[in-house]
Write an enzyme that holds these catalytic residues in place. Sequence first.
Site, mmCIF file in Angstrom:
data_model
loop_
_atom_site.group_PDB
_atom_site.id
_atom_site.type_symbol
_atom_site.label_atom_id
_atom_site.label_comp_id
_atom_site.label_asym_id
_atom_site.label_seq_id
_atom_site.Cartn_x
_atom_site.Cartn_y
_atom_site.Cartn_z
ATOM 1 C CB SER A 33 60.827 36.058 49.572
ATOM 2 O OG SER A 33 62.187 36.611 48.832
ATOM 3 C CE LYS A 37 58.896 33.134 47.919
ATOM 4 N NZ LYS A 37 59.735 31.330 47.878
ATOM 5 C CG HIS A 96 47.568 7.842 43.496
ATOM 6 N ND1 HIS A 96 48.411 7.109 43.892
ATOM 7 C CD2 HIS A 96 46.211 7.281 44.365
ATOM 8 C CE1 HIS A 96 47.350 5.544 44.170
ATOM 9 N NE2 HIS A 96 46.344 5.795 43.954
ATOM 10 C CD GLU A 131 57.021 26.917 54.044
ATOM 11 O OE1 GLU A 131 58.092 26.897 53.590
ATOM 12 O OE2 GLU A 131 56.314 28.249 54.395
#
Length: 449
Positions: A264, A270, A143, A277
């Site tokens: 970024s 970042k 979970h 992804e």
Amino acid sequence: MADYSRYTVSIDYDRRLYKQDIAGSMAHAKMLAKQGIISQEDAAQIAEGLATIEQEIKEESFTWDPDLEDLHMNIESRLHQIIGSAAGRLHTARSRNDQVAVDLRLYTKETIVAIAKGLRGVQGALLELAERHKSVVMPGYTHLQRAQPVLFAHHMLAYFEMFQRDIGRFQDCHRRTDVMPLGSGALAGVAYQTDREFLAAELGFSRISANSMDAVSDRDFVVEFLAAASVCMMHFSRLSEELVLWSSSEFGFIRLADEFTTGSSIMPQKRNPDFAELARGKTGRVYGDLMGLLTTLKGLPLTYNRDMQEDKEGFFDAADTLATTLDVFQAMLPGMKLNVDRVSALAGESQMLATDLADYLVGKGMPFREAHGIMRELSRHCEDQNISLQKLPLEEYQKLSNLFQQDVFDITAQSSAAARDNPGGTAPGRVAAALEEAKKILEAAGDGF
Ligand code: ARG
């Protein structure tokens, strides 16, 4: 008047099958000559012409003509230019319907072998990571809640298993693709004494198709390929999701190599895990390729229908997407840095050990359900008091059960993992054995599949 002729053209993508198409034609001409259906001289000319064409295509000096619609017509027309009328004999006892079927089967078989090789490479990278951090314990999740300590190597080997099943699915698909359809003609077979077994042997197929009508209209092997590719991409998507989570500051479990992250343009801190992804994102298009072909095929009466030309683009797209994903993971995984201190510290946090404390009580004779209840109470108490189970005084434990003794503090992440000492469990000995087993599988597979 608008020009609608482009609608039926497939040359922009089916030219990828040129090697297979030429191999199929070479074998066919050889068989026709062997059977006395065409002369040896014509067959020799055809073979020479086809070799020239193959060279031209490789060198990119071949001119593809969209007016000739597809690969097969382009090659045949060029053959006419090169060798003249003998070219007209190549299509004896053959139709584009069995021709394209043989091309696609040859191509699918080759693609599967390359994909299996890539999957072996990914499995190797996983084993290498597992080996590198053989004894590291990390939090295991259910979970997405911290659940029980597990070995990092155990986690990596879970993906080894998934990819092992994927290879099995591709092997199954390969077996059913490995059927030679030439000789089926347009749909009914051909009115010549051909030698289909000879063709199968020439082209490296292990058997011939049993029914000409099925053979020209069967694309199950492409569906199966796309289904296997979909499941495999789903596995990469799950792995990607973990890499995305793990590389976030919230988890801070791993650091991916700079090559596989991007900054970024406005937020200098970042490190976006773009490759992971995109692997997760590209999974969707492979599912789409599968759904597309299933839908194309579902309403088709026997036998060949032109709809079936739509089998190729989705197939190539899925094959390319999976192949590049395999390349990326083979390069990305070895450079993944595990934050050993962080995962070890989290694995040792007391709440992770609640099950082990319940097991401790069971070891002293208490029924598991009762022990579970006591530990739930203790966990809540610790949470309310913002104190760890390790810091809780023994007297507090003993308020709930006097089975608790000083040795309750001996329970650690390491002892927790070590206790799961049954087949498939995360005890270090079991994981080490699983690692050896996995290495044997890779060694036995070698370069093959
Ligand atoms: N380009 C066609 C395809 O990919 C080849 C077979 C064409 N057959 C036909 N009868 N028009 O399906």
